[in-house]
Design a protein around this motif. Structure first.
Motif, PDB file in Angstrom:
ATOM      1  N   PRO A   1       6.477   4.666  -1.130  1.00  0.00           N
ATOM      2  CA  PRO A   1       5.103   4.282  -1.475  1.00  0.00           C
ATOM      3  C   PRO A   1       4.182   5.505  -1.459  1.00  0.00           C
ATOM      4  CG  PRO A   1       5.686   3.497   0.721  1.00  0.00           C
ATOM      5  CD  PRO A   1       6.931   4.062   0.116  1.00  0.00           C
ATOM      6  N   LEU A   2       3.136   5.444  -2.279  1.00  0.00           N
ATOM      7  CA  LEU A   2       2.222   6.574  -2.369  1.00  0.00           C
ATOM      8  C   LEU A   2       1.456   6.794  -1.068  1.00  0.00           C
ATOM      9  CD1 LEU A   2       0.776   6.120  -5.957  1.00  0.00           C
ATOM     10  CD2 LEU A   2       2.455   7.776  -5.179  1.00  0.00           C
ATOM     11  N   GLU A   3       1.116   5.768  -0.379  1.00  0.00           N
ATOM     12  CA  GLU A   3       0.365   5.868   0.870  1.00  0.00           C
ATOM     13  C   GLU A   3       1.171   5.291   2.014  1.00  0.00           C
ATOM     14  OE1 GLU A   3      -2.623   7.061   1.844  1.00  0.00           O
ATOM     15  OE2 GLU A   3      -3.099   7.868  -0.129  1.00  0.00           O
ATOM     16  N   ASP A   4       1.042   5.898   3.158  1.00  0.00           N
ATOM     17  CA  ASP A   4       1.657   5.377   4.372  1.00  0.00           C
ATOM     18  C   ASP A   4       0.778   4.241   4.892  1.00  0.00           C
ATOM     19  OD1 ASP A   4       2.899   4.856   6.745  1.00  0.00           O
ATOM     20  OD2 ASP A   4       2.541   6.835   7.625  1.00  0.00           O
ATOM     21  N   PRO A   5       1.276   3.008   4.935  1.00  0.00           N
ATOM     22  CA  PRO A   5       0.429   1.887   5.375  1.00  0.00           C
ATOM     23  C   PRO A   5       0.029   1.980   6.845  1.00  0.00           C
ATOM     24  CG  PRO A   5       2.699   1.170   5.094  1.00  0.00           C
ATOM     25  CD  PRO A   5       2.623   2.581   4.604  1.00  0.00           C
ATOM     26  N   ASN A   6       0.664   2.846   7.605  1.00  0.00           N
ATOM     27  CA  ASN A   6       0.363   2.955   9.037  1.00  0.00           C
ATOM     28  C   ASN A   6      -0.667   4.031   9.363  1.00  0.00           C
ATOM     29  OD1 ASN A   6       2.311   0.977   9.602  1.00  0.00           O
ATOM     30  ND2 ASN A   6       3.922   2.516   9.459  1.00  0.00           N
TER      31      ASN A   6
ATOM     32  N   VAL B   1      -4.013   5.645  10.175  1.00  0.00           N
ATOM     33  CA  VAL B   1      -5.255   5.087  10.706  1.00  0.00           C
ATOM     34  C   VAL B   1      -6.470   5.876  10.241  1.00  0.00           C
ATOM     35  CG1 VAL B   1      -4.175   4.035  12.719  1.00  0.00           C
ATOM     36  CG2 VAL B   1      -5.027   6.385  12.852  1.00  0.00           C
ATOM     37  N   ASP B   2      -6.291   7.086   9.777  1.00  0.00           N
ATOM     38  CA  ASP B   2      -7.434   7.887   9.358  1.00  0.00           C
ATOM     39  C   ASP B   2      -7.946   7.511   7.969  1.00  0.00           C
ATOM     40  OD1 ASP B   2      -5.128   8.891   8.172  1.00  0.00           O
ATOM     41  OD2 ASP B   2      -5.983  10.893   7.972  1.00  0.00           O
ATOM     42  N   LYS B   3      -7.301   6.592   7.287  1.00  0.00           N
ATOM     43  CA  LYS B   3      -7.730   6.160   5.963  1.00  0.00           C
ATOM     44  C   LYS B   3      -8.406   4.790   5.984  1.00  0.00           C
ATOM     45  CE  LYS B   3      -6.002   9.329   3.104  1.00  0.00           C
ATOM     46  NZ  LYS B   3      -6.180   9.584   1.724  1.00  0.00           N
ATOM     47  N   LYS B   4      -8.731   4.298   7.131  1.00  0.00           N
ATOM     48  CA  LYS B   4      -9.372   2.984   7.241  1.00  0.00           C
ATOM     49  C   LYS B   4     -10.820   3.054   6.745  1.00  0.00           C
ATOM     50  CE  LYS B   4      -5.794   1.206   9.227  1.00  0.00           C
ATOM     51  NZ  LYS B   4      -4.850   0.479   8.458  1.00  0.00           N
TER      52      LYS B   4
END
Length: 167
Positions: free
Chosen positions: A151-156, A158-161
């Protein structure tokens, strides 16, 4: 434009390799053809050694990954005839389970590093290559980073919230 047109080049190639080339298109005047991996070295050799064509400059070898297609991995060759000022792009597509290609190092010494990079990022194995090993990634890496397998983004992360950005 060069000393001959893309149509003349295509006619000459079709005369030499009948039923082995498929025209993909001509984006921005760059003739793009597709062939099989069994024919690629013969076609590259012909393009380089023909007295009229003289595609002596191998600009690039790279690959592409289309995970939604049947033949997922494609190896792309860009050639340039400096004498005629004409360029051509050749593509070879393979299934993910059979990513073996013949090496072009017999024709161009510069193909050595390009094939190593293509192996390093896409996992294409160039049969007959003199030193096929990773060139930019660590040796013990098991994945091929340019394949679209993750996946393009790591779902885990936390800095992208959203609340970090006032949303």
């Amino acid at each position: 434009m060069g000393k001959f047109s893309n149509e003349e080049l295509l006619n000459k190639l079709n005369a030499e390799f009948p039923e082995q080339l498929t025209v993909v298109g001509e984006p921005f005047g760059l003739l793009t053809l597709e062939t099989g991996k069994d024919n690629i070295i013969a076609i590259l050799s012909y393009l380089k050694n023909d007295a009229a064509l003289q595609f002596i400059y191998l600009t690039d070898i790279t690959a592409i990954h289309y995970p939604e297609q049947e033949k997922q991995i494609g190896v792309i060759y860009h050639l340039h005839s400096l004498v005629n000022n004409v360029r051509i792009r050749l593509k070879v597509f393979m299934t993910d389970g059979d990513v073996h290609m013949p090496t072009a190092t017999e024709l161009w010494n510069g193909a050595n590093w390009m094939e190593r990079e293509t192996y390093d990022f896409f996992g294409v194995i160039f049969d007959g290559h003199p030193d096929l090993r990773r060139i930019l990634n660590v040796d013990d890496m098991t994945a091929f980073p340019m394949r679209k397998e993750f996946p393009l983004e790591d779902p885990n992360r936390v800095d992208k919230k959203d609340y970090f950005f006032g949303r």
